[in-house]
Design a protein around this motif. Structure first.
Motif, mmCIF file in Angstrom:
data_model
loop_
_atom_site.group_PDB
_atom_site.id
_atom_site.type_symbol
_atom_site.label_atom_id
_atom_site.label_comp_id
_atom_site.label_asym_id
_atom_site.label_seq_id
_atom_site.Cartn_x
_atom_site.Cartn_y
_atom_site.Cartn_z
ATOM 1 N N ILE A 1 49.056 123.355 -2.866
ATOM 2 C CA ILE A 1 48.207 123.633 -1.702
ATOM 3 C C ILE A 1 47.677 122.324 -1.136
ATOM 4 C CG2 ILE A 1 46.017 124.649 -0.974
ATOM 5 C CD1 ILE A 1 46.620 126.948 -2.927
ATOM 6 N N ALA A 2 47.227 121.441 -2.021
ATOM 7 C CA ALA A 2 46.729 120.140 -1.571
ATOM 8 C C ALA A 2 47.839 119.351 -0.874
ATOM 9 C CB ALA A 2 46.173 119.350 -2.751
ATOM 10 N N LEU A 3 49.032 119.414 -1.432
ATOM 11 C CA LEU A 3 50.173 118.715 -0.836
ATOM 12 C C LEU A 3 50.504 119.281 0.542
ATOM 13 C CD1 LEU A 3 52.482 116.681 -1.089
ATOM 14 C CD2 LEU A 3 53.794 118.472 -2.210
ATOM 15 N N ALA A 4 50.457 120.588 0.674
ATOM 16 C CA ALA A 4 50.737 121.217 1.962
ATOM 17 C C ALA A 4 49.713 120.785 3.018
ATOM 18 C CB ALA A 4 50.743 122.732 1.821
ATOM 19 N N LEU A 5 48.452 120.741 2.628
ATOM 20 C CA LEU A 5 47.410 120.302 3.565
ATOM 21 C C LEU A 5 47.592 118.834 3.934
ATOM 22 C CD1 LEU A 5 44.302 122.096 2.036
ATOM 23 C CD2 LEU A 5 45.524 122.673 4.144
ATOM 24 N N LEU A 6 47.932 118.010 2.948
ATOM 25 C CA LEU A 6 48.180 116.592 3.212
ATOM 26 C C LEU A 6 49.367 116.426 4.152
ATOM 27 C CD1 LEU A 6 47.592 113.600 2.587
ATOM 28 C CD2 LEU A 6 49.185 113.820 0.683
ATOM 29 N N GLY A 7 50.419 117.171 3.899
ATOM 30 C CA GLY A 7 51.604 117.096 4.749
ATOM 31 C C GLY A 7 51.317 117.524 6.184
ATOM 32 N N ALA A 8 50.568 118.593 6.319
ATOM 33 C CA ALA A 8 50.220 119.065 7.668
ATOM 34 C C ALA A 8 49.373 118.029 8.395
ATOM 35 C CB ALA A 8 49.481 120.388 7.575
ATOM 36 N N ALA B 1 49.245 113.673 12.554
ATOM 37 C CA ALA B 1 48.755 112.351 12.919
ATOM 38 C C ALA B 1 49.852 111.405 13.417
ATOM 39 C CB ALA B 1 48.056 111.712 11.717
ATOM 40 N N CYS B 2 51.108 111.696 13.126
ATOM 41 C CA CYS B 2 52.158 110.744 13.500
ATOM 42 C C CYS B 2 52.531 110.892 14.980
ATOM 43 C CB CYS B 2 53.374 110.897 12.611
ATOM 44 S SG CYS B 2 54.254 112.434 12.830
ATOM 45 N N ASN B 3 52.878 109.752 15.596
ATOM 46 C CA ASN B 3 53.193 109.762 17.031
ATOM 47 C C ASN B 3 54.620 109.349 17.338
ATOM 48 O OD1 ASN B 3 50.585 110.497 17.815
ATOM 49 N ND2 ASN B 3 49.869 108.409 17.583
ATOM 50 N N THR B 4 55.347 108.854 16.351
ATOM 51 C CA THR B 4 56.701 108.377 16.600
ATOM 52 C C THR B 4 57.651 108.943 15.568
ATOM 53 O OG1 THR B 4 56.454 106.447 15.186
ATOM 54 C CG2 THR B 4 55.790 106.185 17.479
ATOM 55 N N VAL B 5 58.944 108.807 15.825
ATOM 56 C CA VAL B 5 59.959 109.240 14.869
ATOM 57 C C VAL B 5 59.823 108.436 13.585
ATOM 58 C CG1 VAL B 5 62.438 109.377 14.433
ATOM 59 C CG2 VAL B 5 61.531 109.994 16.679
ATOM 60 N N GLU B 6 59.547 107.160 13.703
ATOM 61 C CA GLU B 6 59.350 106.321 12.526
ATOM 62 C C GLU B 6 58.159 106.826 11.710
ATOM 63 O OE1 GLU B 6 58.595 101.635 11.316
ATOM 64 O OE2 GLU B 6 58.634 102.230 13.420
ATOM 65 N N GLY B 7 57.112 107.210 12.385
ATOM 66 C CA GLY B 7 55.936 107.748 11.701
ATOM 67 C C GLY B 7 56.251 109.031 10.960
ATOM 68 N N VAL B 8 57.086 109.879 11.545
ATOM 69 C CA VAL B 8 57.499 111.113 10.880
ATOM 70 C C VAL B 8 58.278 110.774 9.615
ATOM 71 C CG1 VAL B 8 58.950 113.171 11.047
ATOM 72 C CG2 VAL B 8 57.547 112.496 12.988
ATOM 73 N N GLY B 9 59.171 109.802 9.704
ATOM 74 C CA GLY B 9 59.949 109.391 8.542
ATOM 75 C C GLY B 9 59.059 108.896 7.412
ATOM 76 N N GLU B 10 58.064 108.112 7.753
ATOM 77 C CA GLU B 10 57.137 107.606 6.735
ATOM 78 C C GLU B 10 56.334 108.748 6.122
ATOM 79 O OE1 GLU B 10 54.832 104.647 8.729
ATOM 80 O OE2 GLU B 10 56.510 103.264 8.913
ATOM 81 N N ASP B 11 55.919 109.694 6.960
ATOM 82 C CA ASP B 11 55.155 110.836 6.461
ATOM 83 C C ASP B 11 56.002 111.703 5.533
ATOM 84 O OD1 ASP B 11 52.989 109.989 7.926
ATOM 85 O OD2 ASP B 11 53.347 111.361 9.592
ATOM 86 N N VAL B 12 57.249 111.941 5.903
ATOM 87 C CA VAL B 12 58.139 112.746 5.071
ATOM 88 C C VAL B 12 58.398 112.037 3.742
ATOM 89 C CG1 VAL B 12 60.489 113.677 4.871
ATOM 90 C CG2 VAL B 12 59.202 113.954 6.997
ATOM 91 N N GLN B 13 58.578 110.733 3.798
ATOM 92 C CA GLN B 13 58.798 109.965 2.570
ATOM 93 C C GLN B 13 57.570 110.057 1.659
ATOM 94 O OE1 GLN B 13 59.484 105.779 3.144
ATOM 95 N NE2 GLN B 13 60.362 105.523 1.106
#
Length: 54
Positions: free
Chosen positions: A9-16, A21-33
């Motif tokens: 649950i904590a991970l899901a909230l962190l992921g959301a 918060a990300c604004n670019t494709v690169e930011g999405v990649g970093e968030d997914v990683q």
């Protein structure tokens, strides 16, 4: 089961939060990683050393 549910649950909230918060494709990649690393760490903590543990 409760031990695994709370971190997920904590991970899901962190992921959301991270994806919101990300604004670019690169930011999405970093968030997914980062989310993948958190999942990996949680799985390692939950593993009891038994190779048959799913």
């Amino acid at each position: 089961m409760r031990k695994i549910t709370s971190p997920l649950i904590a991970l899901a909230l962190l992921g959301a939060s991270a994806l919101a918060a990300c604004n670019t494709v690169e930011g999405v990649g970093e968030d997914v990683q980062a989310a993948g690393q958190a999942v990996e760490q949680t799985a390692e903590e939950a593993n009891d050393g038994n190779p048959n543990t799913p």
